[in-house]
Design a protein around this motif. Structure first.
Motif, PDB file in Angstrom:
ATOM      1  N   GLU A   1       0.807  -1.198   0.000  1.00 54.45           N
ATOM      2  CA  GLU A   1       0.000   0.000   0.000  1.00 54.45           C
ATOM      3  C   GLU A   1       0.853   1.266   0.000  1.00 54.45           C
ATOM      4  OE1 GLU A   1      -3.658   0.404   1.180  1.00 54.45           O
ATOM      5  OE2 GLU A   1      -4.110  -1.673   0.757  1.00 54.45           O
ATOM      6  N   ALA A   2       2.063   1.195   0.519  1.00 54.40           N
ATOM      7  CA  ALA A   2       2.924   2.384   0.573  1.00 54.40           C
ATOM      8  C   ALA A   2       3.369   2.818  -0.817  1.00 54.40           C
ATOM      9  CB  ALA A   2       4.148   2.109   1.453  1.00 54.40           C
ATOM     10  N   LEU A   3       3.488   1.878  -1.738  1.00 47.41           N
ATOM     11  CA  LEU A   3       3.983   2.197  -3.078  1.00 47.41           C
ATOM     12  C   LEU A   3       2.959   2.939  -3.924  1.00 47.41           C
ATOM     13  CD1 LEU A   3       6.205   1.964  -5.209  1.00 47.41           C
ATOM     14  CD2 LEU A   3       5.358  -0.344  -5.722  1.00 47.41           C
ATOM     15  N   LYS A   4       1.704   2.625  -3.781  1.00 47.64           N
ATOM     16  CA  LYS A   4       0.656   3.204  -4.628  1.00 47.64           C
ATOM     17  C   LYS A   4       0.676   4.734  -4.623  1.00 47.64           C
ATOM     18  CE  LYS A   4      -4.293   2.834  -5.622  1.00 47.64           C
ATOM     19  NZ  LYS A   4      -4.900   4.135  -5.477  1.00 47.64           N
ATOM     20  N   PRO A   5       0.628   5.410  -3.477  1.00 46.58           N
ATOM     21  CA  PRO A   5       0.642   6.879  -3.523  1.00 46.58           C
ATOM     22  C   PRO A   5       1.951   7.440  -4.074  1.00 46.58           C
ATOM     23  CG  PRO A   5       0.660   6.108  -1.245  1.00 46.58           C
ATOM     24  CD  PRO A   5       0.442   4.916  -2.106  1.00 46.58           C
ATOM     25  N   MET A   6       3.047   6.750  -3.856  1.00 39.86           N
ATOM     26  CA  MET A   6       4.329   7.205  -4.417  1.00 39.86           C
ATOM     27  C   MET A   6       4.294   7.181  -5.934  1.00 39.86           C
ATOM     28  SD  MET A   6       7.109   5.273  -2.033  1.00 39.86           S
ATOM     29  CE  MET A   6       7.149   5.477  -0.264  1.00 39.86           C
ATOM     30  N   LEU A   7       3.783   6.102  -6.489  1.00 44.66           N
ATOM     31  CA  LEU A   7       3.678   5.989  -7.946  1.00 44.66           C
ATOM     32  C   LEU A   7       2.707   7.027  -8.508  1.00 44.66           C
ATOM     33  CD1 LEU A   7       3.614   2.120  -8.294  1.00 44.66           C
ATOM     34  CD2 LEU A   7       5.373   3.639  -9.215  1.00 44.66           C
ATOM     35  N   GLU A   8       1.595   7.220  -7.826  1.00 43.59           N
ATOM     36  CA  GLU A   8       0.605   8.185  -8.301  1.00 43.59           C
ATOM     37  C   GLU A   8       1.158   9.605  -8.282  1.00 43.59           C
ATOM     38  OE1 GLU A   8      -3.494   5.735  -7.322  1.00 43.59           O
ATOM     39  OE2 GLU A   8      -2.701   7.085  -5.790  1.00 43.59           O
ATOM     40  N   ARG A   9       1.980   9.932  -7.276  1.00 47.69           N
ATOM     41  CA  ARG A   9       2.618  11.266  -7.246  1.00 47.69           C
ATOM     42  C   ARG A   9       3.533  11.475  -8.449  1.00 47.69           C
ATOM     43  NH1 ARG A   9       2.699  10.450  -1.644  1.00 47.69           N
ATOM     44  NH2 ARG A   9       4.799   9.591  -1.655  1.00 47.69           N
ATOM     45  N   GLU A  10       4.064  10.372  -8.986  1.00 43.64           N
ATOM     46  CA  GLU A  10       4.939  10.449 -10.155  1.00 43.64           C
ATOM     47  C   GLU A  10       4.154  10.396 -11.464  1.00 43.64           C
ATOM     48  OE1 GLU A  10       8.167  11.143  -9.967  1.00 43.64           O
ATOM     49  OE2 GLU A  10       7.941  11.229  -7.790  1.00 43.64           O
ATOM     50  N   ALA A  12       1.817   7.921 -12.337  1.00 41.54           N
ATOM     51  CA  ALA A  12       1.413   6.581 -12.766  1.00 41.54           C
ATOM     52  C   ALA A  12      -0.047   6.313 -12.423  1.00 41.54           C
ATOM     53  CB  ALA A  12       2.290   5.535 -12.089  1.00 41.54           C
ATOM     54  N   THR A  13      -0.673   5.509 -13.235  1.00 40.12           N
ATOM     55  CA  THR A  13      -1.982   4.957 -12.920  1.00 40.12           C
ATOM     56  C   THR A  13      -1.727   3.577 -12.342  1.00 40.12           C
ATOM     57  OG1 THR A  13      -3.017   6.145 -14.742  1.00 40.12           O
ATOM     58  CG2 THR A  13      -4.204   4.225 -13.866  1.00 40.12           C
ATOM     59  N   VAL A  14      -2.177   3.346 -11.130  1.00 39.05           N
ATOM     60  CA  VAL A  14      -1.879   2.110 -10.421  1.00 39.05           C
ATOM     61  C   VAL A  14      -3.135   1.259 -10.334  1.00 39.05           C
ATOM     62  CG1 VAL A  14      -1.082   1.123  -8.239  1.00 39.05           C
ATOM     63  CG2 VAL A  14      -0.106   3.282  -9.075  1.00 39.05           C
ATOM     64  N   VAL A  15      -2.997   0.000 -10.673  1.00 41.65           N
ATOM     65  CA  VAL A  15      -4.072  -0.974 -10.508  1.00 41.65           C
ATOM     66  C   VAL A  15      -3.600  -1.969  -9.466  1.00 41.65           C
ATOM     67  CG1 VAL A  15      -5.431  -2.775 -11.626  1.00 41.65           C
ATOM     68  CG2 VAL A  15      -4.812  -0.700 -12.895  1.00 41.65           C
ATOM     69  N   MET A  16      -4.317  -2.040  -8.366  1.00 43.52           N
ATOM     70  CA  MET A  16      -3.978  -2.967  -7.288  1.00 43.52           C
ATOM     71  C   MET A  16      -4.747  -4.272  -7.500  1.00 43.52           C
ATOM     72  SD  MET A  16      -2.012  -1.160  -5.137  1.00 43.52           S
ATOM     73  CE  MET A  16      -2.198  -1.834  -3.496  1.00 43.52           C
ATOM     74  N   THR A  17      -4.073  -5.387  -7.363  1.00 48.60           N
ATOM     75  CA  THR A  17      -4.766  -6.668  -7.476  1.00 48.60           C
ATOM     76  C   THR A  17      -5.391  -7.081  -6.150  1.00 48.60           C
ATOM     77  OG1 THR A  17      -2.750  -7.920  -7.023  1.00 48.60           O
ATOM     78  CG2 THR A  17      -3.283  -7.462  -9.342  1.00 48.60           C
ATOM     79  N   GLY A  27      -3.340 -16.782 -10.714  1.00 50.31           N
ATOM     80  CA  GLY A  27      -3.673 -16.645 -12.132  1.00 50.31           C
ATOM     81  C   GLY A  27      -4.537 -15.438 -12.439  1.00 50.31           C
ATOM     82  N   ALA A  28      -5.303 -14.979 -11.462  1.00 52.91           N
ATOM     83  CA  ALA A  28      -6.182 -13.821 -11.672  1.00 52.91           C
ATOM     84  C   ALA A  28      -5.410 -12.509 -11.694  1.00 52.91           C
ATOM     85  CB  ALA A  28      -7.255 -13.776 -10.594  1.00 52.91           C
ATOM     86  N   ARG A  29      -4.286 -12.456 -11.028  1.00 57.10           N
ATOM     87  CA  ARG A  29      -3.543 -11.199 -10.903  1.00 57.10           C
ATOM     88  C   ARG A  29      -3.037 -10.681 -12.255  1.00 57.10           C
ATOM     89  NH1 ARG A  29      -0.401 -12.672  -5.239  1.00 57.10           N
ATOM     90  NH2 ARG A  29      -2.259 -13.534  -4.262  1.00 57.10           N
ATOM     91  N   PRO A  30      -2.349 -11.494 -13.053  1.00 62.60           N
ATOM     92  CA  PRO A  30      -1.937 -10.980 -14.364  1.00 62.60           C
ATOM     93  C   PRO A  30      -3.122 -10.696 -15.290  1.00 62.60           C
ATOM     94  CG  PRO A  30      -0.978 -13.153 -13.942  1.00 62.60           C
ATOM     95  CD  PRO A  30      -1.774 -12.787 -12.756  1.00 62.60           C
TER      96      PRO A  30
END
Length: 154
Positions: A1-10, A12-17, A27-30
């Motif tokens: 969860e810590a990575l998502k806001p960091m990526l969004e500040r840069e 990025a559009t983040v999709v969390m599985t 198998g559902a994640r990819p």
């Protein structure tokens, strides 16, 4: 969860599985990433060994890939993990992992620390250590994306 806001500040559009406790099939994640038209897939994990393997002499941070086109991404992220987490470098490794082989875009699996070691488990519960794990991945992703635009790409 810590990575998502960091990526969004840069930007990025983040999709969390997964955003809550509970299993999501490997198998559902990819599939989720493919449906989101992802450019890259990073699966974030915590490592453990089976019975009989001494984690005190075999622990650290490692990054895994399946396809050759993911190897450079794995190298960049692994360098970031080692720099920011400060654990033993378990290297970049090829492995036939479900989450890494089911995409056409670069995909990696990170094993940042060993949850079966009491000191690492305790550290993983702290926002500081979680942030260092996230920054290591972020740094690796940034360097990999920059390398795509550089002359003589990896």
């Amino acid at each position: 969860e810590a990575l998502k806001p960091m990526l969004e500040r840069e930007g990025a559009t983040v999709v969390m599985t997964r955003t809550a406790a509970g299993a999501v099939a490997l198998g559902a994640r990819p599939i989720m990433a493919r449906r989101a038209d992802a450019d890259v897939f990073v699966s974030i994990h915590l490592n453990a060994h089976p019975d009989g393997v001494n984690p005190y002499i075999t622990s650290g941070s490692g990054t895994y890939y399946f396809y050759d086109h993911s190897a450079a991404l794995a190298r960049f992220v692994q360098a970031g993990l080692v720099r920011w987490m400060g654990l033993r470098d378990l290297g970049v490794n090829y492995d036939n992992l479900a989450v890494a082989r089911a995409t056409w875009f670069p995909s990696i699996l990170c094993e940042g620390a060993f949850v079966i070691l009491p000191d690492q488990e305790a550290a993983l519960r702290t926002p500081e250590f979680q942030s260092r794990y996230a920054i290591g991945i972020l740094e690796g992703l940034e360097q990999w994306f920059r390398s795509l635009a550089a002359p003589g790409r990896p």
